[in-house]
Write a protein that holds these residues in place. Structure first.
Motif, PDB file in Angstrom:
ATOM      1  N   THR A 228      -4.130   9.184   6.314  1.00 22.28           N
ATOM      2  CA  THR A 228      -3.265   7.921   6.286  1.00 22.28           C
ATOM      3  C   THR A 228      -2.047   6.974   5.058  1.00 22.28           C
ATOM      4  N   GLU A 229      -1.452   8.641   5.016  1.00 19.42           N
ATOM      5  CA  GLU A 229       0.283   8.345   4.454  1.00 19.42           C
ATOM      6  C   GLU A 229       0.975   6.843   4.586  1.00 19.42           C
ATOM      7  N   LEU A 230       1.423   5.708   4.054  1.00 18.88           N
ATOM      8  CA  LEU A 230       2.611   5.193   4.602  1.00 18.88           C
ATOM      9  C   LEU A 230       3.849   5.772   4.611  1.00 18.88           C
ATOM     10  N   ASP A 231       4.789   4.974   4.853  1.00 22.04           N
ATOM     11  CA  ASP A 231       6.207   5.274   5.065  1.00 22.04           C
ATOM     12  C   ASP A 231       6.885   5.219   3.261  1.00 22.04           C
ATOM     13  N   LYS A 232       6.616   5.504   2.425  1.00 24.03           N
ATOM     14  CA  LYS A 232       7.232   5.397   1.540  1.00 24.03           C
ATOM     15  C   LYS A 232       8.353   5.285   1.059  1.00 24.03           C
ATOM     16  N   GLU A 233       9.425   5.211   1.759  1.00 20.70           N
ATOM     17  CA  GLU A 233      10.777   4.453   1.543  1.00 20.70           C
ATOM     18  C   GLU A 233      10.427   2.649   1.825  1.00 20.70           C
ATOM     19  N   LEU A 234       9.939   2.497   3.062  1.00 21.75           N
ATOM     20  CA  LEU A 234       9.621   1.531   3.551  1.00 21.75           C
ATOM     21  C   LEU A 234       8.917   0.929   1.847  1.00 21.75           C
ATOM     22  N   SER A 235       7.677   1.247   1.523  1.00 17.76           N
ATOM     23  CA  SER A 235       7.318   0.144   0.385  1.00 17.76           C
ATOM     24  C   SER A 235       8.295   0.127  -0.702  1.00 17.76           C
ATOM     25  N   GLU A 236       8.841   0.934  -0.792  1.00 18.77           N
ATOM     26  CA  GLU A 236      10.148   0.942  -1.635  1.00 18.77           C
ATOM     27  C   GLU A 236      11.079  -0.748  -1.445  1.00 18.77           C
ATOM     28  N   GLU A 237      12.208  -0.175  -0.147  1.00 21.15           N
ATOM     29  CA  GLU A 237      12.304  -1.147  -0.202  1.00 21.15           C
ATOM     30  C   GLU A 237      11.706  -2.644  -0.001  1.00 21.15           C
ATOM     31  N   LEU A 238      10.987  -2.366   0.394  1.00 23.65           N
ATOM     32  CA  LEU A 238       9.486  -3.798   0.191  1.00 23.65           C
ATOM     33  C   LEU A 238       9.240  -4.721  -0.971  1.00 23.65           C
ATOM     34  N   PHE A 239       9.163  -2.855  -1.996  1.00 21.21           N
ATOM     35  CA  PHE A 239       9.501  -3.552  -3.214  1.00 21.21           C
ATOM     36  C   PHE A 239      10.330  -4.063  -4.076  1.00 21.21           C
ATOM     37  N   ASN A 240      11.573  -3.901  -3.650  1.00 16.73           N
ATOM     38  CA  ASN A 240      12.628  -4.395  -4.282  1.00 16.73           C
ATOM     39  C   ASN A 240      13.261  -5.493  -3.490  1.00 16.73           C
ATOM     40  N   CYS A 241      12.481  -5.793  -2.846  1.00 17.97           N
ATOM     41  CA  CYS A 241      12.485  -7.415  -1.461  1.00 17.97           C
ATOM     42  C   CYS A 241      11.647  -8.198  -2.451  1.00 17.97           C
ATOM     43  N   SER A 242      10.758  -7.644  -3.457  1.00 14.45           N
ATOM     44  CA  SER A 242       9.453  -8.603  -3.960  1.00 14.45           C
ATOM     45  C   SER A 242      10.435  -9.277  -5.267  1.00 14.45           C
TER      46      SER A 242
ATOM     47  N   VAL B 173      -6.884   3.329   9.544  1.00 15.11           N
ATOM     48  CA  VAL B 173      -6.160   3.288  11.164  1.00 15.11           C
ATOM     49  C   VAL B 173      -5.280   2.789  11.609  1.00 15.11           C
ATOM     50  N   PHE B 174      -4.774   2.431  11.070  1.00 10.13           N
ATOM     51  CA  PHE B 174      -3.036   1.907  11.394  1.00 10.13           C
ATOM     52  C   PHE B 174      -2.744   2.613  10.584  1.00 10.13           C
ATOM     53  N   ALA B 175      -2.309   3.087   9.387  1.00  7.96           N
ATOM     54  CA  ALA B 175      -1.771   4.527   8.481  1.00  7.96           C
ATOM     55  C   ALA B 175      -2.174   5.231   9.657  1.00  7.96           C
ATOM     56  N   ALA B 176      -2.898   5.945  10.496  1.00  4.90           N
ATOM     57  CA  ALA B 176      -2.956   7.287  10.753  1.00  4.90           C
ATOM     58  C   ALA B 176      -1.730   6.890  12.514  1.00  4.90           C
TER      59      ALA B 176
ATOM     60  N   THR C  34       0.973  -0.738  -0.566  1.00  6.69           N
ATOM     61  CA  THR C  34      -0.141  -0.085   0.369  1.00  6.69           C
ATOM     62  C   THR C  34       1.027   1.278   0.122  1.00  6.69           C
ATOM     63  N   ASP C  35       0.666   1.728  -0.763  1.00  6.02           N
ATOM     64  CA  ASP C  35       1.575   3.583  -0.802  1.00  6.02           C
ATOM     65  C   ASP C  35       0.681   3.955   0.374  1.00  6.02           C
ATOM     66  N   ILE C  36      -0.694   3.825   0.176  1.00  8.82           N
ATOM     67  CA  ILE C  36      -1.562   5.380   0.346  1.00  8.82           C
ATOM     68  C   ILE C  36      -3.270   4.342   0.972  1.00  8.82           C
ATOM     69  N   ALA C  37      -3.679   4.666   2.103  1.00 11.13           N
ATOM     70  CA  ALA C  37      -4.506   3.758   2.099  1.00 11.13           C
ATOM     71  C   ALA C  37      -6.302   5.161   1.983  1.00 11.13           C
ATOM     72  N   VAL C  38      -6.893   4.332   1.784  1.00 10.61           N
ATOM     73  CA  VAL C  38      -8.152   5.159   1.386  1.00 10.61           C
ATOM     74  C   VAL C  38      -9.597   4.354   1.937  1.00 10.61           C
ATOM     75  N   ASP C  39     -10.383   5.494   1.904  1.00  7.88           N
ATOM     76  CA  ASP C  39     -11.006   5.254   2.687  1.00  7.88           C
ATOM     77  C   ASP C  39     -12.513   4.847   1.265  1.00  7.88           C
ATOM     78  N   SER C  40     -13.305   4.631   2.076  1.00  7.88           N
ATOM     79  CA  SER C  40     -14.704   4.245   0.923  1.00  7.88           C
ATOM     80  C   SER C  40     -15.126   5.090  -0.270  1.00  7.88           C
ATOM     81  N   PHE C  41     -15.278   6.508   0.110  1.00  6.38           N
ATOM     82  CA  PHE C  41     -14.874   7.933  -1.228  1.00  6.38           C
ATOM     83  C   PHE C  41     -13.549   7.712  -1.813  1.00  6.38           C
ATOM     84  N   PHE C  42     -12.293   6.885  -1.356  1.00  2.00           N
ATOM     85  CA  PHE C  42     -11.228   7.147  -2.425  1.00  2.00           C
ATOM     86  C   PHE C  42     -10.894   8.068  -2.444  1.00  2.00           C
ATOM     87  N   LYS C  43     -10.416   8.758  -0.305  1.00  2.00           N
ATOM     88  CA  LYS C  43      -9.991   9.828  -0.062  1.00  2.00           C
ATOM     89  C   LYS C  43      -8.542   9.393   0.863  1.00  2.00           C
TER      90      LYS C  43
END
Lengths: 374, 374
Positions: B243-257, B316-319, B218-227
């Motif tokens: 609800t922003e998540l850590d961008k560097e971490l996401s990219e590190e995980l993607f590189n692992c994949s 809520v996890f991201a927040a 996930t790069d960003i979590a959105v609600d039922s209205f896509f916000k």
């Protein structure tokens, strides 16, 4: 949102949408019109919310050939079946109740569940197992206690036990968790052709202005704003549903409680929140941005509005059971008085005894209903 | 509600209140003013909502003497500690983490958890146990597998396992359930004086327009209205959080994949709903008031807005992780493509293999971080 004094019929709902939340799409307005004929709407300049002052019949997309499904719980005269309000369900070749690990092709649901008359639901798996074993003993059934096994053992999402006409199911914590279980439970009762089912949620709660250990029977579930409503997001709409519970059932339960010695019980409003800490005004969470005074002000206003306890499942439970023709009640014991404290620090034996109180009351109620009382 | 184009800083929040929901009370307006200085507000004629266009600093009730708690995750230069944002917490004689069955007086939390660097959370207790045992093997730790026991065995609300620097915890289903666990987990990490903690939610989800079995980071979590927002009710206010998540971490995980053969992975938006059936546009719930066409229209609009999968905890996890200075990521495998179907009917062995994919990715990530990779 309801106009002041407007009460919802269990089969009627108010739908509103937030158009600024939805990318411009020609289908958005069509979608609303397809099951509504809005006579008027008002647009909010601050948040962009458009409120349609209109009621929706849940069964409005049901084809004419399925019109028997339109029956309303208020028109019941004979056997009261469980209503699913979904025209697509009977068209499905198979229905997999994924979170219960049951299905219409893999299990003979009428044979397994057709005789169910009482469904008791509660958050904790261990407590629901204890309740099933307790009921088994109280009903004096012949089956060995060891044979009461978790019917949903193939999944760890919920657990389910059956003893005679009593089904006990856990639902986890919070509205989303109980909502998944209720969708699948209601479909299960429908597939099993159960009738005249009474459903009761037994649980724990925080009290407001009442002694810990008091059992609260809910007359109506209210949200964080002390309103008797449940807001369900469906596609881009927010649908408001009634959270009224069965009045006769509440009174019957209250009368049962009078027969148990030293059993403090009352009927009152139950507030249902989406969160245990900030959402219930606790000062002991990881986040807290308000003062002790504001917390107390909020809880006192809740008390003044008729709220006697706070938990996290009652609004959606009342809404869904009401829509599906299930006579429903909520019976929760209070573990603390939130005007005094936030943390639950009862001695273990006291906590255990308090948690057994709703079980004891429901056992008495079921035995009375079955004519097993002295 | 955020104005278009307005982005939230993790430490900033928008607060709004619904005055028609609150009985007339002189304290209501005072309460808002006490942590806000609203420069402007707009009143909604339709729903009565008053929106204050103002940001709130979570730490605004913290006394000056505790001002060190105000530190923002963006200002970190040395060791990154977990921030609780509650001025009352350090004043408490004892903190009982009720739903984890742990406490500051009954347990030596620094000794038990002080070395934790990776926290992995997921809905299912069995899956989190399996993950802990898998990590134990992957890390090649000396401790016997049998010694990895449920640390929260005294409660059935959540389960928790620790192996080396990795803590695995279950959180049940839905925002309220994970929220309770996160409050108590964050306090635990604070009491244990943990630093530089990375937290990852691993789970299952429904995909939109992608093949089942795809892993979505996930790069960003959105609600039922896509916000990209999480709305938290606090007393009578609705607080909107980022609800922003850590961008560097996401990219590190993607590189692992990329290092794992046959491992379809992508980075995309994750939609978080309060409900599995109506809330996700399913046609197979006990209630369904919309057509197949409206469902598909909604899901296609979600796809167009960047949503690639749907689950029930990410906002809520991201927040909460963002506010408390935890670098966080969400990694979920998709079990079906919601444009094709609603029911999960994968063969058991395929389901098991899919569910292991996020675990495999996180194991690779942790081993890389610890320098244990080839």
């Amino acid at each position: 949102m309801l106009a002041p004094g407007c009460e919802l019929d269990p089969d009627q709902e108010v739908v509103r949408t937030r158009p600024e939340d939805v990318p411009a799409s020609p289908s958005t307005s069509t979608m609303i019109v397809s099951f509504l004929r809005p006579p008027s709407h008002a647009s909010c300049t601050a948040c962009g919310t458009v409120t349609f002052h209109i009621v929706e019949r849940m069964a409005s997309v049901i084809p004419a050939s399925n019109s028997s499904m339109r029956s309303d719980r208020n028109t019941y005269v004979g056997k009261r079946f469980v209503h699913v309000k979904n025209p697509y369900l009977d068209l499905m070749d198979e229905d997999i109740l994924y979170h219960l690990d049951l299905g219409t092709k893999t299990h003979n649901l009428p044979a397994m569940f057709g005789d169910v008359k009482f469904v008791c639901v509660g958050g904790s798996p261990n407590r629901m197992k204890a309740f099933a074993l307790f009921m088994h003993k109280e009903l004096g059934l012949e089956e060995a206690e060891e044979d009461i096994k978790d019917i949903c053992a193939g999944t760890d999402r919920y657990c389910m036990y059956k003893t005679g006409p009593v089904l006990a199911i856990s639902h986890g914590m919070g509205i989303p968790s109980i909502s998944i279980m209720l969708h699948e439970l209601i479909k299960l009762l429908h597939h099993a052709r159960c009738c005249d089912v009474t459903i009761i949620r037994i649980g724990t709660s925080g009290g407001i202005g009442i002694a810990p250990g008091t059992v609260v029977i809910t007359d109506i579930a209210v949200d964080s704003f002390f309103k008797p409503r449940f807001e369900q997001v469906i596609l881009d709409n927010i649908v408001t549903r009634s959270t009224e519970l069965d009045k006769e059932l509440s009174e019957e339960l209250f009368n049962c409680s009078k027969e148990i010695p030293n059993f403090p019980t009352l009927i009152g409003h139950t507030m249902c929140t989406y969160d245990f800490y900030e959402g219930q005004g606790r000062l002991d969470g990881a986040l807290c941005s308000f003062s002790r005074e504001k917390k107390l002000d909020y809880l006192k206003r809740a008390y003044k509005a008729g709220v006697r306890n706070i938990e996290m499942e009652s609004t959606v439970f009342a809404a869904m059971c009401g829509l599906c023709g299930l006579k429903a009640a909520v019976v929760c014991v209070t573990l603390l008085d939130r005007l005094d404290c936030d943390q639950i620090n009862l001695p273990h034996d006291v906590l255990v005894e308090y948690q057994q109180r709703p079980q004891l009351l429901i056992s008495n109620f079921i035995r009375r209903r079955l004519g097993l009382c002295d």
